[in-house]
Design an enzyme around this catalytic site. Structure first.
Site, PDB file in Angstrom:
ATOM      1  N   HIS A 115      38.747  11.052   8.498  1.00 20.16           N
ATOM      2  CA  HIS A 115      39.662   9.986   8.902  1.00 20.16           C
ATOM      3  C   HIS A 115      40.812   9.958   7.905  1.00 20.16           C
ATOM      4  O   HIS A 115      40.786  10.669   6.904  1.00 20.16           O
ATOM      5  CB  HIS A 115      38.934   8.635   8.897  1.00 20.16           C
ATOM      6  CG  HIS A 115      38.421   8.277   7.544  1.00 20.16           C
ATOM      7  ND1 HIS A 115      37.197   8.722   7.065  1.00 20.16           N
ATOM      8  CD2 HIS A 115      38.977   7.554   6.537  1.00 20.16           C
ATOM      9  CE1 HIS A 115      37.015   8.276   5.834  1.00 20.16           C
ATOM     10  NE2 HIS A 115      38.084   7.568   5.480  1.00 20.16           N
ATOM     11  N   HIS A 124      46.714  12.006   4.250  1.00 17.55           N
ATOM     12  CA  HIS A 124      45.882  13.204   4.317  1.00 17.55           C
ATOM     13  C   HIS A 124      44.503  12.855   4.868  1.00 17.55           C
ATOM     14  O   HIS A 124      44.126  11.688   4.923  1.00 17.55           O
ATOM     15  CB  HIS A 124      45.739  13.839   2.928  1.00 17.55           C
ATOM     16  CG  HIS A 124      44.897  13.014   2.001  1.00 17.55           C
ATOM     17  ND1 HIS A 124      45.388  11.895   1.349  1.00 17.55           N
ATOM     18  CD2 HIS A 124      43.595  13.114   1.632  1.00 17.55           C
ATOM     19  CE1 HIS A 124      44.425  11.365   0.615  1.00 17.55           C
ATOM     20  NE2 HIS A 124      43.325  12.073   0.777  1.00 17.55           N
TER      21      HIS A 124
END
Length: 180
Positions: A39, A121
Site C-alpha cells: 500500500h 512509494h
C-alpha cells in the site's frame, strides 16, 4: 488502543505484478512484504484510542479535497540509496504529495504531529542485515528493475487502516473509508 495509519490501497492486479517482482528481491538479509499487504502510507499514526477513529475519519473527510486521480506505479529502488538501502520501494506517481499535505493538515487540526518529508512509494522490502552478496545483488536488481511498470489505477479513496502485529507478520484492515 489500536495501531493505525492512513493509506491508499492498491488494486489486486497491481499487487500481483508487484509480487512477481518481489520474488527477485528475496535475498539473504531482506524481508520482502507479502503482496497482499502492499500500500502507500500517507501517514502513520501509531497507537490511538479506538474512540478517536471517527474523529480521524471526520477530519479527513472535511480536510482532504484532492480530486480522484490515476496513479502509476513504476521503477524499483532503495532508501536511502541503492548501495546500502534499508527500504526497497516501488515509485508511486500522482498528486500524492498534495494528498499527504492535506492529510497532515487535517490531522494536525485534531492533535496529531506532522511528520517530516514525504516520498510517495510502495514498500516492498526491508533490509534486516547486510551481506556481501546482497551489496552486490541489490544494485544489479535496481538496475534491472529501473524501468519496471506495475500498472496504473484510479485513486478515489483513502483508508484509515488498523495494523495488528503478530509473529507471522502484520495484518491490515481498512476500518474507515474516505472518498475523494
Amino acid at each position: 488502543m489500536i495501531r493505525t495509519f492512513i493509506a491508499v490501497n492498491l488494486d489486486p492486479a497491481i499487487k500481483e505484478r508487484i509480487g512477481e517482482a518481489c520474488r527477485d528481491f528475496d535475498v539473504k538479509g531482506v524481508k520482502t512484504v507479502e503482496p497482499e499487504l502492499v500500500h502507500i502510507t500517507l501517514k502513520f499514526l501509531g497507537n490511538v484510542e479506538e474512540g478517536r477513529v471517527d474523529a480521524i475519519a471526520g477530519a479527513l473527510k472535511g480536510g482532504v479535497t484532492v480530486k480522484p486521480f490515476t496513479a502509476t506505479f513504476r521503477s524499483i529502488g532503495g532508501f536511502p540509496g541503492p548501495r546500502n538501502p534499508r527500504v526497497i520501494w516501488i515509485g508511486a506517481e500522482g498528486p500524492f504529495e498534495e494528498l499527504n499535505r492535506q492529510v497532515e493538515d487535517a490531522l494536525a487540526g485534531i492533535g496529531f504531529e506532522r511528520e517530516g518529508r514525504f516520498n510517495a512509494h510502495v514498500t516492498i522490502g526491508r533490509v534486516k542485515f547486510s551481506t556481501p552478496e546482497q551489496k552486490q545483488q541489490l544494485p544489479q536488481l535496481f538496475e534491472k528493475y529501473k524501468d519496471f511498470y506495475a500498472g496504473a489505477q484510479p485513486v478515489d479513496r483513502i483508508h484509515v487502516m488498523k495494523s495488528t502485529l503478530s509473529p507471522k507478520g502484520p495484518k491490515y484492515e481498512a476500518i474507515r473509508e474516505i472518498l475523494l
